[in-house]
Design a protein around this motif. Structure first.
Motif, PDB file in Angstrom:
ATOM      1  N   VAL A   1       0.772  -1.147  -0.066  1.00 46.22           N
ATOM      2  CA  VAL A   1      -0.029  -0.134   0.096  1.00 46.22           C
ATOM      3  C   VAL A   1       0.935   1.327  -0.128  1.00 46.22           C
ATOM      4  O   VAL A   1       1.574   1.219   0.951  1.00 46.22           O
ATOM      5  N   PHE A   2       0.513   2.005  -1.062  1.00 43.16           N
ATOM      6  CA  PHE A   2       1.400   3.374  -1.008  1.00 43.16           C
ATOM      7  C   PHE A   2       0.666   4.512  -0.430  1.00 43.16           C
ATOM      8  O   PHE A   2       0.088   5.194  -1.280  1.00 43.16           O
ATOM      9  N   ALA A   3       0.546   4.758   0.879  1.00 41.09           N
ATOM     10  CA  ALA A   3      -0.399   5.800   1.527  1.00 41.09           C
ATOM     11  C   ALA A   3       0.120   7.105   0.930  1.00 41.09           C
ATOM     12  O   ALA A   3       1.468   7.370   0.730  1.00 41.09           O
ATOM     13  N   GLN A   4      -0.827   7.825   0.965  1.00 43.43           N
ATOM     14  CA  GLN A   4      -0.676   9.117   0.316  1.00 43.43           C
ATOM     15  C   GLN A   4      -0.918  10.283   1.517  1.00 43.43           C
ATOM     16  O   GLN A   4      -0.642  11.271   1.485  1.00 43.43           O
ATOM     17  N   THR A   5      -1.823   9.895   2.562  1.00 49.46           N
ATOM     18  CA  THR A   5      -2.495  10.520   3.646  1.00 49.46           C
ATOM     19  C   THR A   5      -2.567   9.960   4.958  1.00 49.46           C
ATOM     20  O   THR A   5      -2.283   8.784   4.917  1.00 49.46           O
ATOM     21  N   THR A   6      -2.636  10.811   5.936  1.00 52.48           N
ATOM     22  CA  THR A   6      -2.442  10.125   7.345  1.00 52.48           C
ATOM     23  C   THR A   6      -3.953   9.280   7.508  1.00 52.48           C
ATOM     24  O   THR A   6      -3.809   8.382   8.050  1.00 52.48           O
ATOM     25  N   ASP A   7      -5.119   9.708   6.928  1.00 54.60           N
ATOM     26  CA  ASP A   7      -6.255   9.106   6.896  1.00 54.60           C
ATOM     27  C   ASP A   7      -6.193   7.883   6.415  1.00 54.60           C
ATOM     28  O   ASP A   7      -6.649   6.935   6.764  1.00 54.60           O
ATOM     29  N   GLN A   8      -5.554   7.572   5.196  1.00 54.12           N
ATOM     30  CA  GLN A   8      -5.305   6.458   4.506  1.00 54.12           C
ATOM     31  C   GLN A   8      -4.510   5.462   5.580  1.00 54.12           C
ATOM     32  O   GLN A   8      -4.838   4.213   5.638  1.00 54.12           O
ATOM     33  N   VAL A   9      -3.685   5.967   6.038  1.00 54.83           N
ATOM     34  CA  VAL A   9      -2.749   5.023   7.066  1.00 54.83           C
ATOM     35  C   VAL A   9      -3.696   4.582   8.400  1.00 54.83           C
ATOM     36  O   VAL A   9      -3.682   3.545   8.708  1.00 54.83           O
ATOM     37  N   SER A  10      -4.607   5.326   8.670  1.00 53.00           N
ATOM     38  CA  SER A  10      -5.501   5.274   9.774  1.00 53.00           C
ATOM     39  C   SER A  10      -6.477   4.092   9.522  1.00 53.00           C
ATOM     40  O   SER A  10      -6.753   3.221  10.143  1.00 53.00           O
ATOM     41  N   ILE A  11      -7.091   4.496   8.410  1.00 57.19           N
ATOM     42  CA  ILE A  11      -7.933   3.353   7.794  1.00 57.19           C
ATOM     43  C   ILE A  11      -7.233   1.894   7.562  1.00 57.19           C
ATOM     44  O   ILE A  11      -8.158   1.026   7.899  1.00 57.19           O
ATOM     45  N   LEU A  12      -6.006   2.063   7.034  1.00 60.87           N
ATOM     46  CA  LEU A  12      -5.502   0.640   6.676  1.00 60.87           C
ATOM     47  C   LEU A  12      -5.108   0.095   8.188  1.00 60.87           C
ATOM     48  O   LEU A  12      -5.609  -1.272   8.201  1.00 60.87           O
ATOM     49  N   LEU A  13      -4.662   0.651   9.105  1.00 67.73           N
ATOM     50  CA  LEU A  13      -4.358  -0.028  10.299  1.00 67.73           C
ATOM     51  C   LEU A  13      -5.508  -0.522  11.194  1.00 67.73           C
ATOM     52  O   LEU A  13      -5.402  -1.699  11.624  1.00 67.73           O
ATOM     53  N   ARG A  14      -6.614   0.485  10.842  1.00 67.22           N
ATOM     54  CA  ARG A  14      -7.884   0.004  11.787  1.00 67.22           C
ATOM     55  C   ARG A  14      -8.206  -1.418  11.242  1.00 67.22           C
ATOM     56  O   ARG A  14      -8.540  -2.120  11.979  1.00 67.22           O
ATOM     57  N   PHE A  15      -8.502  -1.351   9.605  1.00 61.21           N
ATOM     58  CA  PHE A  15      -8.666  -2.642   9.109  1.00 61.21           C
ATOM     59  C   PHE A  15      -7.796  -4.001   9.485  1.00 61.21           C
ATOM     60  O   PHE A  15      -8.139  -5.034   9.845  1.00 61.21           O
ATOM     61  N   ALA A  16      -6.547  -3.527   9.398  1.00 60.95           N
ATOM     62  CA  ALA A  16      -5.526  -4.595   9.813  1.00 60.95           C
ATOM     63  C   ALA A  16      -5.749  -4.987  11.066  1.00 60.95           C
ATOM     64  O   ALA A  16      -5.459  -6.366  11.559  1.00 60.95           O
ATOM     65  N   SER A  17      -5.747  -4.174  12.082  1.00 62.12           N
ATOM     66  CA  SER A  17      -6.090  -4.588  13.570  1.00 62.12           C
ATOM     67  C   SER A  17      -7.045  -5.408  13.884  1.00 62.12           C
ATOM     68  O   SER A  17      -7.185  -6.435  14.380  1.00 62.12           O
ATOM     69  N   CYS A  18      -8.325  -4.996  13.019  1.00 63.50           N
ATOM     70  CA  CYS A  18      -9.796  -5.852  13.144  1.00 63.50           C
ATOM     71  C   CYS A  18      -9.502  -7.284  12.470  1.00 63.50           C
ATOM     72  O   CYS A  18      -9.905  -8.010  13.233  1.00 63.50           O
ATOM     73  N   ASN A  19      -8.493  -7.418  11.782  1.00 62.46           N
ATOM     74  CA  ASN A  19      -8.474  -8.499  10.936  1.00 62.46           C
ATOM     75  C   ASN A  19      -7.081  -9.518  11.088  1.00 62.46           C
ATOM     76  O   ASN A  19      -6.709 -10.442  10.665  1.00 62.46           O
ATOM     77  N   LYS A  20      -6.261  -8.710  12.294  1.00 64.68           N
ATOM     78  CA  LYS A  20      -5.173  -9.471  12.742  1.00 64.68           C
ATOM     79  C   LYS A  20      -4.091  -9.434  11.456  1.00 64.68           C
ATOM     80  O   LYS A  20      -3.685 -10.562  11.374  1.00 64.68           O
ATOM     81  N   ILE A  21      -3.868  -8.530  10.746  1.00 66.70           N
ATOM     82  CA  ILE A  21      -3.013  -8.976   9.640  1.00 66.70           C
ATOM     83  C   ILE A  21      -1.731  -8.099   9.751  1.00 66.70           C
ATOM     84  O   ILE A  21      -1.829  -6.836   9.999  1.00 66.70           O
ATOM     85  N   PRO A  22      -0.570  -8.625   9.686  1.00 64.88           N
ATOM     86  CA  PRO A  22       0.696  -7.981   9.626  1.00 64.88           C
ATOM     87  C   PRO A  22       0.728  -6.691   8.882  1.00 64.88           C
ATOM     88  O   PRO A  22       0.491  -6.757   7.793  1.00 64.88           O
ATOM     89  N   VAL A  23       1.444  -5.615   9.577  1.00 64.30           N
ATOM     90  CA  VAL A  23       1.649  -4.383   8.780  1.00 64.30           C
ATOM     91  C   VAL A  23       3.417  -4.270   8.965  1.00 64.30           C
ATOM     92  O   VAL A  23       3.581  -3.910  10.105  1.00 64.30           O
TER      93      VAL A  23
END
Length: 456
Positions: free
Chosen positions: A41-63
């Motif tokens: 994932v090539f993040a461009q904004t803080t909001d994108q990073v936030s959405i990504l980590l919220r998703f990854a945390s809920c699904n226990k996906i390594p980042v």
């Protein structure tokens, strides 16, 4: 639905990639380990990073977050696969403010580009890692990067006064600001600087800047032996001088430079000392003259002095090419950024020579004599061969054990990552490791951020 397609739905098609070439390019850094991620994932904004980590945390996906990929310890290798979060598209310098002496920027900014931008406004960002033309500020923060100027000016941590950090659960933490003093609660900035991407993802940085020193001088001295050079280092400090940089190099390093760059650029001798001064014109001129006299009394094989940015950089050209010259030998260069008390610099070089004789690997030592951070480079063939790697590890067992006996540390700049994971337990106490794990548990309870490194 595949992970890549789920992320495209969340973040948009233009920031998600899962083609083989992109995955391969984001599988490792400058060390020797690699693991192909599932998606980048090539993040461009803080909001994108936030959405990504919220998703990854809920699904226990390594980042695994990464910057330019110029680390030397496998710190951004996605060991558990999952998602690689590239921050290189977040590369804006948002503000450089002369009166406040701050820069506000995103983590993907290349370090040399920042230094040039602030210099154009008569400001100064001192940290100068050797890879500054390639490495990112975000990567510098992950490892608390240093460089030759650490002696006088300190490391990355000393210049970070504000951070925006996305935590593992997607929450956005803002700590510090644009003031140069702040004692509002715990030093959370210090917690994240040097955390190797395991506690949060930095998305914005506020750096304090200094006035640009108007004058500079460099002295280059070659000596017959390393003890001569090391003794000279102590004499410079004993005389009350604090250079901005004080670099040393051994015989193997100099001989590699002579073969690769030509004899003219590397002065004759088995040890080399580089002394850099900066400040006001008059003070630099008088200090340079006094240090030149001190060096002369110690009978150097060769001595040169330069003033002004252009001429000083000509003398620094040799130092900046040491790593490339060692690689040009055709051997694999295994860089160990150990730190010892300054009084043990000669002991360290002597110990490296004994390791070389015992294990059969050439060893080159050079680095920051002013703060005891010496790069001990084991040079070897066939590092991919398991037998060779075992022999290297045995040599490193002895090196790190001795460094710890002297009161030193096993890494001063590059971090632990994967490369030094084997030695993390003996380099720390039970209590220190317990506190690390407790902090990790609080900030990343599911262990999704850069898993597989030294805390695992």
């Amino acid at each position: 639905m595949s992970l890549a397609n789920e992320l495209r739905r969340l973040l948009g098609n233009d920031v998600v990639a899962d083609d083989p070439e992109t995955l391969e390019a984001h599988s490792g850094d400058k060390w020797f380990a690699a693991q192909t991620p599932e998606v980048v994932v090539f993040a461009q904004t803080t909001d994108q990073v936030s959405i990504l980590l919220r998703f990854a945390s809920c699904n226990k996906i390594p980042v695994t977050a990464r910057g330019a990929g110029y680390g030397y310890v496998g710190g951004c290798v996605p060991v558990r696969q999952g998602i690689v979060l590239s921050l290189m598209h977040m590369n804006r310098i948002k503000e450089i403010h002369f009166a406040d002496a701050v820069a506000i920027l995103e983590p993907g900014v290349i370090t040399a580009d920042l230094k040039a931008a602030v210099r154009a406004q008569k400001l100064f960002y001192p940290p100068d890692p050797a890879s500054m033309k390639d490495c990112s500020i975000g990567g510098n923060i992950a490892t608390n990067a240093g460089g030759p100027r650490c002696l006088k000016y300190g490391v990355t941590r000393n210049y970070v006064i504000g951070l925006e950090v996305v935590l593992a659960n997607g929450e956005i933490l803002r700590t510090g600001g644009r003031v140069h003093k702040n004692k509002t609660g715990f030093n959370l900035i210090g917690l994240f600087v040097g955390s190797e991407g395991m506690l949060g993802v930095v998305t914005e940085i506020t750096l304090r800047l200094l006035p640009l020193p108007p004058a500079r001088a460099t002295l280059s001295a070659a000596f017959a032996t390393m003890p001569q050079a090391a003794e000279t280092v102590q004499e410079i400090f004993a005389a009350g001088f604090l250079p901005s940089s004080l670099e040393i190099a051994d015989q193997f390093t100099l001989e590699a430079a002579r073969r690769d760059l030509g004899k003219a650029i590397a002065p004759p001798g088995n040890a080399h000392l580089l002394v850099d001064l900066d400040g006001q014109e008059e003070s630099v001129r008088s200090e340079a003259a006094a240090i030149r006299e001190l060096l002369t009394k110690n009978n150097p094989n060769a001595l040169e002095m330069a003033t002004g940015e252009t001429d000083c950089e000509k003398l620094w050209a040799l130092r900046r090419e040491f790593s490339n010259a060692l690689r040009a030998t055709g051997l694999t260069k295994l860089n160990q950024d150990v730190v010892v008390p300054r009084s043990h610099i000669v002991d360290l070089v002597d110990f490296a020579a004994r390791l070389q004789a015992k294990h059969g690997f050439p060893i080159a030592c050079f680095g920051h004599a002013g703060d005891g951070n010496i790069h001990v480079n084991i040079m070897t063939k066939d590092y991919a061969d398991p037998t060779t790697r075992e022999r290297v590890d045995q040599a490193l067992d002895e090196l790190f054990a001795q460094v710890l006996v002297w009161g030193g540390v096993i890494t001063g700049e590059h971090g632990i990552g994967l490369a030094k994971k084997r030695w993390w337990p003996e380099a720390t106490s039970d209590v220190a490791r317990k506190v690390h794990h407790q902090l990790k548990q609080v900030l990343d309870p599911d262990g999704i951020l850069n898993p597989g490194k030294f805390l695992d």
